[in-house]
Scaffold this motif. Structure first.
Motif, short mmCIF file in Angstrom:
data_model
loop_
_atom_site.label_atom_id
_atom_site.label_comp_id
_atom_site.label_asym_id
_atom_site.label_seq_id
_atom_site.Cartn_x
_atom_site.Cartn_y
_atom_site.Cartn_z
N ASN A 1 0.84 -1.20 0.00
CA ASN A 1 0.00 0.00 0.00
C ASN A 1 0.87 1.24 0.00
OD1 ASN A 1 -2.15 -1.76 2.09
ND2 ASN A 1 -2.83 -0.85 0.19
N GLY A 2 0.53 2.18 -0.87
CA GLY A 2 1.25 3.45 -0.88
C GLY A 2 2.59 3.42 -1.58
N GLY B 1 3.16 3.41 -4.72
CA GLY B 1 3.16 4.28 -5.90
C GLY B 1 2.65 3.59 -7.16
N LYS B 2 1.95 2.48 -7.00
CA LYS B 2 1.47 1.71 -8.16
C LYS B 2 0.42 2.51 -8.94
CE LYS B 2 0.03 -1.74 -5.59
NZ LYS B 2 0.30 -1.15 -4.26
N THR B 3 -0.59 2.97 -8.22
CA THR B 3 -1.65 3.75 -8.89
C THR B 3 -1.09 5.03 -9.47
OG1 THR B 3 -3.35 2.81 -7.48
CG2 THR B 3 -3.87 4.91 -8.51
N THR B 4 -0.16 5.65 -8.75
CA THR B 4 0.47 6.88 -9.23
C THR B 4 1.19 6.63 -10.56
OG1 THR B 4 0.74 7.64 -6.96
CG2 THR B 4 2.15 8.67 -8.63
P1 ATP Z 1 -2.45 1.07 -2.86
O1 ATP Z 1 -2.03 -0.33 -3.10
O2 ATP Z 1 -2.76 1.33 -1.41
O3 ATP Z 1 -3.52 1.57 -3.79
P2 ATP Z 1 -0.38 2.45 -4.38
O4 ATP Z 1 0.89 1.71 -4.50
O5 ATP Z 1 -1.28 2.45 -5.55
O6 ATP Z 1 -1.13 2.00 -3.07
P3 ATP Z 1 -0.41 5.32 -4.63
O7 ATP Z 1 -1.88 5.49 -4.59
O8 ATP Z 1 0.27 5.44 -5.94
O9 ATP Z 1 0.02 3.95 -3.98
O10 ATP Z 1 0.25 6.35 -3.60
C1 ATP Z 1 1.64 6.60 -3.51
C2 ATP Z 1 1.90 7.67 -2.45
O11 ATP Z 1 1.44 8.94 -2.93
C3 ATP Z 1 1.19 7.44 -1.13
O12 ATP Z 1 2.04 7.81 -0.09
C4 ATP Z 1 -0.02 8.36 -1.20
O13 ATP Z 1 -0.42 8.78 0.08
C5 ATP Z 1 0.49 9.51 -2.03
N1 ATP Z 1 -0.59 10.13 -2.82
C6 ATP Z 1 -1.40 9.51 -3.70
N2 ATP Z 1 -2.27 10.38 -4.25
C7 ATP Z 1 -2.00 11.59 -3.69
C8 ATP Z 1 -2.55 12.90 -3.83
N3 ATP Z 1 -3.54 13.17 -4.69
N4 ATP Z 1 -2.02 13.87 -3.07
C9 ATP Z 1 -1.00 13.63 -2.19
N5 ATP Z 1 -0.44 12.43 -2.03
C10 ATP Z 1 -0.93 11.41 -2.76
#
Ligand code: ATP
Length: 236
Positions: A37-38, A40-43
């Motif tokens: 979680n977090g 950065g995958k979705t990012t």
């Molecule tokens: P998950 O498996 O929980 O969905 P992830 O790997 O997809 O996680 P992301 O959603 O890419 O993670 O988030 C990466 C980091 O960027 C996290 O620390 C998150 O809190 C931060 N983040 C994501 N979106 C934003 C935003 N709009 N503004 C500020 N920080 C953000």
């Protein structure tokens, strides 16, 4: 290479979410991006589809630098994302949702053939083709989101957490369908928290940790990698 990302960084305000990520997807591959979680995958997906601008680095698609291209123009070039959390149009029927997926296409015979193919992959959607998207179950909406993405006949299908919120049996089913779609020629980049399934499915995979790629390799090899096992597969 179909997709080539080099040294990509992304900021949310002052928070740096991605630190110089490099990854590639070749024509015909399934590539998985796994991480906690977090991580950065979705990012990463948002950067590829153009929903969030990148701070530095480059994204090349089909040999063209698309780093600064608008999201809709990326879609027209064949990049299509089925978003995390479904994102179906709730007031439109299943059929209308699927037709929306093909709205940029002019080849009506091809669209009709793809509609048949989606209904073959997801018989449940055929049964419910007249039902409003918003009244489908969570799993059915997930199928609809994947089906709609397929209707755009992308060159690269981006899937963000396709197993999210699905019952174990449906998870198996959705992964089997991704495999089948790929065997029919579709290139896929899939983000998954379900590391075991993702690594079993993917030809290659990247492991993301706090915005950095810390490991990459053949899916089946990472599945047996001790560090990956310990961190993501729940076995020491
Ligand atoms: P998950 O498996 O929980 O969905 P992830 O790997 O997809 O996680 P992301 O959603 O890419 O993670 O988030 C990466 C980091 O960027 C996290 O620390 C998150 O809190 C931060 N983040 C994501 N979106 C934003 C935003 N709009 N503004 C500020 N920080 C953000």
């Amino acid at each position: 290479m179909l997709l080539e990302i080099e040294n990509m960084s992304l900021l949310y305000g002052r928070i740096q979410a991605l630190h110089g990520i490099s990854l590639t997807v070749d024509e015909g591959e399934i590539v998985a991006l796994i991480g906690a979680n977090g991580a950065g995958k979705t990012t990463t997906m948002r950067a590829i589809s153009g929903i969030r601008p990148i701070a530095s680095g480059s994204i090349r698609f089909g040999g063209e630098d698309i780093s600064k291209l608008r999201p809709d123009l990326r879609v027209r070039r064949g990049l299509c994302q089925a978003p995390e959390g479904r994102g179906v149009f709730p007031g439109m029927s299943v059929l209308e949702n699927l037709e929306m997926g093909a709205f940029t296409r002019r080849d009506s015979a091809g669209v009709a053939a793809d509609l048949d193919r989606v209904f073959q992959l997801f018989p449940r959607l055929l049964e419910r083709r007249k039902q409003p998207g918003g009244t489908l179950s969570g799993g059915e909406q997930q199928m609809l989101a994947v089906g709609r993405a397929l209707m755009s006949r992308p060159r690269l299908l981006l899937l963000d957490e396709p197993s999210m919120g699905l019952a174990p049996m449906l998870i198996q089913q959705i992964f089997a369908i991704i495999k089948e779609i790929n065997e029919q020629g579709m290139t896929v980049l899939v983000v998954e928290q379900n590391a075991h399934q993702a690594l079993s499915l993917a030809h290659r995979a990247y492991v993301l940790e706090t915005g950095r790629i810390v490991k990459s390799g053949i899916g089946s090899e990472l599945l047996h990698d001790e560090a990956v096992k310990e961190a993501y597969l729940g076995v020491a």
